[in-house]
Each structure stands twice: as structure tokens, then as C-alpha cells.
Enzyme design. Structure first.
Site, short mmCIF file in Angstrom:
data_model
loop_
_atom_site.label_atom_id
_atom_site.label_comp_id
_atom_site.label_asym_id
_atom_site.label_seq_id
_atom_site.Cartn_x
_atom_site.Cartn_y
_atom_site.Cartn_z
N ASP A 32 0.83 -1.21 0.00
CA ASP A 32 0.00 0.00 0.00
C ASP A 32 0.87 1.26 0.00
O ASP A 32 1.99 1.24 0.50
CB ASP A 32 -0.89 -0.02 1.25
CG ASP A 32 -2.00 1.02 1.17
OD1 ASP A 32 -2.28 1.50 0.05
OD2 ASP A 32 -2.58 1.36 2.22
N HIS A 49 3.30 3.21 -8.78
CA HIS A 49 3.12 1.79 -9.13
C HIS A 49 4.39 1.27 -9.84
O HIS A 49 4.82 0.15 -9.59
CB HIS A 49 1.91 1.61 -10.04
CG HIS A 49 0.60 2.02 -9.39
ND1 HIS A 49 0.27 1.67 -8.11
CD2 HIS A 49 -0.44 2.78 -9.86
CE1 HIS A 49 -0.93 2.17 -7.81
NE2 HIS A 49 -1.38 2.84 -8.85
N TRP A 81 -11.07 -2.42 -9.11
CA TRP A 81 -11.73 -2.17 -10.41
C TRP A 81 -12.50 -0.86 -10.39
O TRP A 81 -12.83 -0.31 -11.44
CB TRP A 81 -12.70 -3.32 -10.76
CG TRP A 81 -12.03 -4.63 -11.08
CD1 TRP A 81 -12.09 -5.77 -10.36
CD2 TRP A 81 -11.20 -4.94 -12.22
NE1 TRP A 81 -11.36 -6.77 -10.97
CE2 TRP A 81 -10.81 -6.29 -12.11
CE3 TRP A 81 -10.75 -4.20 -13.33
CZ2 TRP A 81 -9.99 -6.91 -13.05
CZ3 TRP A 81 -9.94 -4.83 -14.27
CH2 TRP A 81 -9.57 -6.17 -14.12
N LEU A 143 11.05 -20.38 -4.14
CA LEU A 143 9.93 -19.63 -3.57
C LEU A 143 8.66 -19.75 -4.44
O LEU A 143 8.75 -19.64 -5.66
CB LEU A 143 10.33 -18.14 -3.50
CG LEU A 143 9.25 -17.14 -3.15
CD1 LEU A 143 8.94 -17.19 -1.67
CD2 LEU A 143 9.66 -15.72 -3.54
C1 FPP Z 1 -1.64 0.19 -3.55
O1 FPP Z 1 -1.21 1.54 -3.52
C2 FPP Z 1 -1.08 -0.55 -4.68
C3 FPP Z 1 -1.80 -1.13 -5.70
C4 FPP Z 1 -3.27 -1.07 -5.77
C5 FPP Z 1 -1.16 -1.83 -6.82
C6 FPP Z 1 0.07 -2.61 -6.51
C7 FPP Z 1 0.80 -2.86 -7.76
C8 FPP Z 1 2.14 -2.87 -7.91
C9 FPP Z 1 3.10 -2.71 -6.80
C10 FPP Z 1 2.74 -3.00 -9.26
C11 FPP Z 1 2.57 -4.30 -9.98
C12 FPP Z 1 2.65 -5.53 -9.17
C13 FPP Z 1 3.32 -6.66 -9.49
C14 FPP Z 1 3.08 -7.88 -8.67
C15 FPP Z 1 4.30 -6.75 -10.58
P1 FPP Z 1 -2.30 2.68 -3.67
O2 FPP Z 1 -2.43 3.02 -5.10
O3 FPP Z 1 -3.56 2.25 -3.01
O4 FPP Z 1 -1.62 3.86 -2.87
P2 FPP Z 1 -2.35 4.99 -2.00
O5 FPP Z 1 -3.05 4.28 -0.87
O6 FPP Z 1 -1.23 5.83 -1.52
O7 FPP Z 1 -3.29 5.71 -2.91
#
Ligand code: FPP
Length: 277
Positions: A32, A49, A81, A143
Site C-alpha cells: 500500500d 506503481h 476495479w 519460492l
Molecule cells: C496500492 O497503492 C497498490 C496497488 C493497488 C497496486 C500494486 C501494484 C504494484 C506494486 C505493481 C505491480 C505488481 C506486481 C506484482 C508486478 P495505492 O495506489 O492504493 O496507494 P495509496 O493508498 O497511496 O493511494
């Protein structure tokens, strides 16, 4: 194929963790804080991301080196989504790119890739790439990396309940047969043990519809770092914290026979060394 080994201080820290207690067999992570990481730097959310993928790479490698058996990453929830269309689409492109870029390296490091969630809801090219990568790494025995994609704990439980209901109706399952083990066997995680340790980044104290059934006895570590800044040294701190906990599973201390717990002096010393990494 051989696992890339840690070196220098990194290797020393890994050795210390291995000497001082149990390494969690299964670690689950709620990644997160990507958006906030980006916002703090005046960047678009997608930049968070992107940097998050570098954290994924580092954590997967460190877990493999430490002998963690299962790592589950909450990469995209059922609720995600509902984010703006552009962000969802960019996240899907990023996932596709990460799968393409990382698959050979993961394979070389003996990683076995798996996915849980409503995979059929993902764009077709992501599904194809994912299933291809899973197939390619099927026989690896390092893993097991489990990507939770279009996943939620309630989705998992609802599916299990519906299937159990159908089987009861057909006479293939008896009410008397329903036990905790049986329910676990109807979940998408049936092949994996429950997580020993759940890490959530960005200082939020929530489970956010993750592995609701499976986290019943997991130890929780909340890291203040945003996911794009969360690297192996933060993972080592979380494991050191885990090692000083006593997991009683509802019993009393004397009933538990396990490797001795890491003392708080060890943990403090360890955290000082970690800071140098
Ligand atoms: C949460 O941060 C993160 C996500 C919803 C996406 C996680 C995806 C990745 C780390 C990249 C791709 C993953 C892989 C496995 C290759 P947020 O957007 O909710 O952050 P915020 O709470 O600060 O808005």
C-alpha cells in the site's frame, strides 16, 4: 539454474535472521502507499506503481534467498476495479510489462509463480502472459510467488460457499463433513499453508478484504514506509519483529514447543545493523 546469492552486509543480516529464529514459511503483503509515495514527489500515481515493481523485485529476491517458501502479494483487489478507468488500465499494462520483463529472471531464481483471484476478469493479454509464466515455472522448487489479482477474501469465501452448497445439494458433500480443513480446501489458497506473517505498508491498520479466513493466526507487522520505498531491509526488520513474537494459537506459553524466541536485545541490535544497509 541457481539462486542469486546475497553478498556483504546483506548476507550477514540474512545469516543473522536465519541463526536467530524461525523464518516465516509464508509471508503475505498488502502493498500500500504507491499513490501517496508519488504524490509526495509531485509525480502521477502511476509513477508510484512503477517504483512499486522495483520493490516487488527486491522483496521476491530476498525472500527466495532467506528460504521463505510462499510469498503472497496483494497486487489488485476486487475493489480496485472501481478506480478511475485510466489508472486501472495503466495498472494492467504495468502488470503485463512486469510479467514480460521479470519472467526469465524469476525462472532463473527457481521461483514458482501462482495466481489467486478472478483471473478471468483480467484483460485477455494479461491472462495469457500470466498463465504462460505460471506454466513455464511450474516445476521450479524455490519460492512460490502467489499474485492476488482481482482478489478479495469475501470473493474467495463466497465462491467456496456456493460450491459447497452445490455439492451438498447433489449429495456429494454432507453437512457433517464440513470442518475448518474442508473449508480451507475450497478456497483458492488450498495448496498453500496459511500466512505466518502479514505485512502491510504505509502505516494503515486494515486487512482490506485480503485473506480473511487464512489470516486467522497470522502475525501482523505494519510498516510506516510506502510500498515503493519498502525494500529488503524493511522486510528483515519485519521478520526480526516476527521472531520475537510468541505464537500461542490460543494456548498458553508452556504448551508451545518451538525454536526459542529472539530476545529484544537481539532485535534492537539487529535493527541498528539493518539501518546501515
Ligand atoms: C496500492 O497503492 C497498490 C496497488 C493497488 C497496486 C500494486 C501494484 C504494484 C506494486 C505493481 C505491480 C505488481 C506486481 C506484482 C508486478 P495505492 O495506489 O492504493 O496507494 P495509496 O493508498 O497511496 O493511494
Amino acid at each position: 539454474m541457481a539462486l542469486e546469492k546475497a553478498t556483504g552486509l546483506d548476507k550477514k543480516l540474512q545469516d543473522r535472521l536465519l541463526e536467530n529464529g524461525e523464518i516465516p514459511k509464508h509471508i503475505a503483503i498488502i502493498m500500500d502507499g504507491n499513490g501517496r509515495w508519488a504524490k509526495r514527489r509531485g509525480l502521477p500515481r502511476i509513477a508510484g506503481h512503477h517504483e512499486g515493481v522495483n520493490s516487488v523485485r527486491d522483496i521476491v529476491e530476498a525472500c527466495g534467498q532467506l528460504g521463505v517458501k510462499f510469498l503472497t502479494l496483494y497486487a489488485f483487489s476486487t475493489e480496485n476495479w472501481k478506480r478511475p478507468k485510466d489508472e486501472v488500465s495503466m495498472l494492467m499494462r504495468l502488470l503485463l510489462k512486469a510479467l514480460r520483463d521479470e519472467r526469465d529472471r524469476l525462472h532463473q531464481n527457481e521461483v514458482r509463480l501462482r495466481a489467486i483471484g478472478d483471473i478471468a476478469a483480467l484483460p485477455q493479454d494479461v491472462q495469457d502472459e500470466l498463465l504462460d509464466a505460471i506454466e513455464m515455472m511450474r516445476h521450479n522448487n524455490g519460492l512460490t510467488l502467489i499474485l492476488a489479482l482481482s482478489y478479495s477474501g469475501r470473493w474467495d469465501l463466497l465462491n467456496a460457499m456456493k460450491r459447497m452448497h452445490d455439492e451438498i445439494k447433489q449429495g456429494a458433500l454432507l453437512k457433517e463433513e464440513i470442518s475448518e480443513q474442508l473449508v480451507s480446501s475450497y478456497l483458492s489458497t488450498k495448496e498453500f499453508p496459511d500466512p505466518d506473517l502479514l505485512i502491510r505498508t504505509s502505516g494503515e491498520y486494515r486487512i482490506s478484504n485480503f485473506l480473511l479466513w487464512q489470516l486467522a493466526y497470522s502475525e501482523l507487522v505494519i510498516s510506516e514506509d510506502f510500498w515503493p520505498s519498502f525494500r529488503r531491509k524493511h522486510l528483515y526488520s519485519a521478520i526480526a519483529d516476527f521472531q520475537k513474537r510468541e505464537r500461542r494459537f490460543g494456548m498458553v506459553s508452556e504448551q508451545i514447543r518451538k525454536t526459542p524466541r529472539a530476545g529484544s536485545v537481539y532485535v534492537e541490535r539487529f535493527l541498528k545493523s539493518v539501518a546501515k544497509l
